[in-house]
Motif scaffolding. Structure first.
Motif, PDB file in Angstrom:
ATOM      1  N   GLY A  82       0.804  -1.210   0.000  1.00 61.04           N
ATOM      2  CA  GLY A  82       0.000   0.000   0.000  1.00 61.04           C
ATOM      3  C   GLY A  82       0.837   1.260   0.000  1.00 61.04           C
ATOM      4  N   SER A  83       0.234   2.328  -0.506  1.00 56.33           N
ATOM      5  CA  SER A  83       0.873   3.642  -0.460  1.00 56.33           C
ATOM      6  C   SER A  83      -0.180   4.675  -0.104  1.00 56.33           C
ATOM      7  N   ILE A 104       6.367  -3.233   1.458  1.00 56.12           N
ATOM      8  CA  ILE A 104       7.198  -3.291   0.263  1.00 56.12           C
ATOM      9  C   ILE A 104       7.081  -1.944  -0.449  1.00 56.12           C
ATOM     10  N   GLU A 105       8.224  -1.298  -0.670  1.00 59.45           N
ATOM     11  CA  GLU A 105       8.233  -0.009  -1.355  1.00 59.45           C
ATOM     12  C   GLU A 105       9.045  -0.091  -2.633  1.00 59.45           C
ATOM     13  N   GLY A 109      10.675   4.970  -3.078  1.00 60.02           N
ATOM     14  CA  GLY A 109       9.968   5.064  -1.809  1.00 60.02           C
ATOM     15  C   GLY A 109       8.511   5.429  -2.018  1.00 60.02           C
ATOM     16  N   ASP A 110       7.721   5.260  -0.983  1.00 61.52           N
ATOM     17  CA  ASP A 110       6.311   5.635  -1.002  1.00 61.52           C
ATOM     18  C   ASP A 110       6.226   7.141  -1.236  1.00 61.52           C
ATOM     19  N   MET A 115       5.304  13.759   2.984  1.00 64.82           N
ATOM     20  CA  MET A 115       4.364  14.255   3.994  1.00 64.82           C
ATOM     21  C   MET A 115       4.592  13.431   5.253  1.00 64.82           C
ATOM     22  N   GLU A 116       5.668  13.742   5.934  1.00 66.65           N
ATOM     23  CA  GLU A 116       6.174  12.892   7.003  1.00 66.65           C
ATOM     24  C   GLU A 116       5.118  12.503   8.039  1.00 66.65           C
ATOM     25  N   GLY A 117       4.334  13.464   8.513  1.00 65.00           N
ATOM     26  CA  GLY A 117       3.337  13.159   9.536  1.00 65.00           C
ATOM     27  C   GLY A 117       2.329  12.124   9.073  1.00 65.00           C
TER      28      GLY A 117
END
Length: 186
Positions: A82-83, A104-105, A109-110, A115-117
């Motif tokens: 998922g992303s 799994i990325e 990366g995702d 959007m770190e939070g």
């Protein structure tokens, strides 16, 4: 209602309305394959449940070893493809319940990492692995992971899933009793 993803996921239906004629409306939000079936009628209130209970096969515990699991899903492994938010949220909750979740990325990366939070909010209780799913080496690793996992979850577009070999029919070749879930962005 004409978005290709909405149509592909069958979230719209064409119906004949007695007042408006042929109309397009929201379809089923949930599709289960194979379809759920009722296998027997419901027992009457306070009836003898012996026949029903006799049909239940005892199940070997999913956990390994002699220890009782500390969490309900301890011993289960989940592969999370998922992303964004819709994809990773369900596997995060399975991790909260004790499942071993491997996210799994892709190499980049995702896309939610910027959007770190929001990203971190859906990643707890997960281990990460980067795979370039189009490479032969990654396919070998993927096959081994699926064979050792109980659940695969994703929110990838359905056509892309088929191209990557992540569709249910492809993956069940590696684990016949695989639980396979997909959530759409819609």
């Amino acid at each position: 209602y004409s978005d290709p993803e909405v149509e592909e996921n069958q979230f719209v239906a064409d119906v004949d309305d007695p007042v408006f004629g042929r109309c397009r409306q929201p379809g089923h939000a949930l599709v289960i394959t194979p379809p759920m079936q009722i296998v027997r009628c419901a027992p009457k209130l306070d009836s003898d449940r012996t026949d029903i209970l006799a049909d239940l096969e005892p199940r070997e515990p999913i956990y390994r070893g002699d220890a009782v699991p500390a969490a309900p899903l301890e011993g289960f492994r989940v592969l999370d493809f998922g992303s964004a938010l819709a994809g990773p949220l369900g596997p995060m909750m399975l991790g909260d319940l004790g499942a071993d979740v491997i996210k799994i990325e892709k190499l980049e990366g995702d896309h939610m990492r910027v959007m770190e939070g929001a990203f971190v909010g859906c990643q707890r209780n997960k281990r990460n692995l980067v795979l370039q799913l189009k490479s032969a080496k990654a396919q070998d690793i993927l096959e081994r992971l699926v064979a050792q996992s109980d659940i695969v979850h994703h929110n990838i577009r359905l056509k892309a899933v088929e191209k990557l070999g992540l569709d249910y029919d492809s993956l069940k070749a590696f684990r016949e009793d695989l639980i396979y879930t997909h959530v759409s962005t819609y």
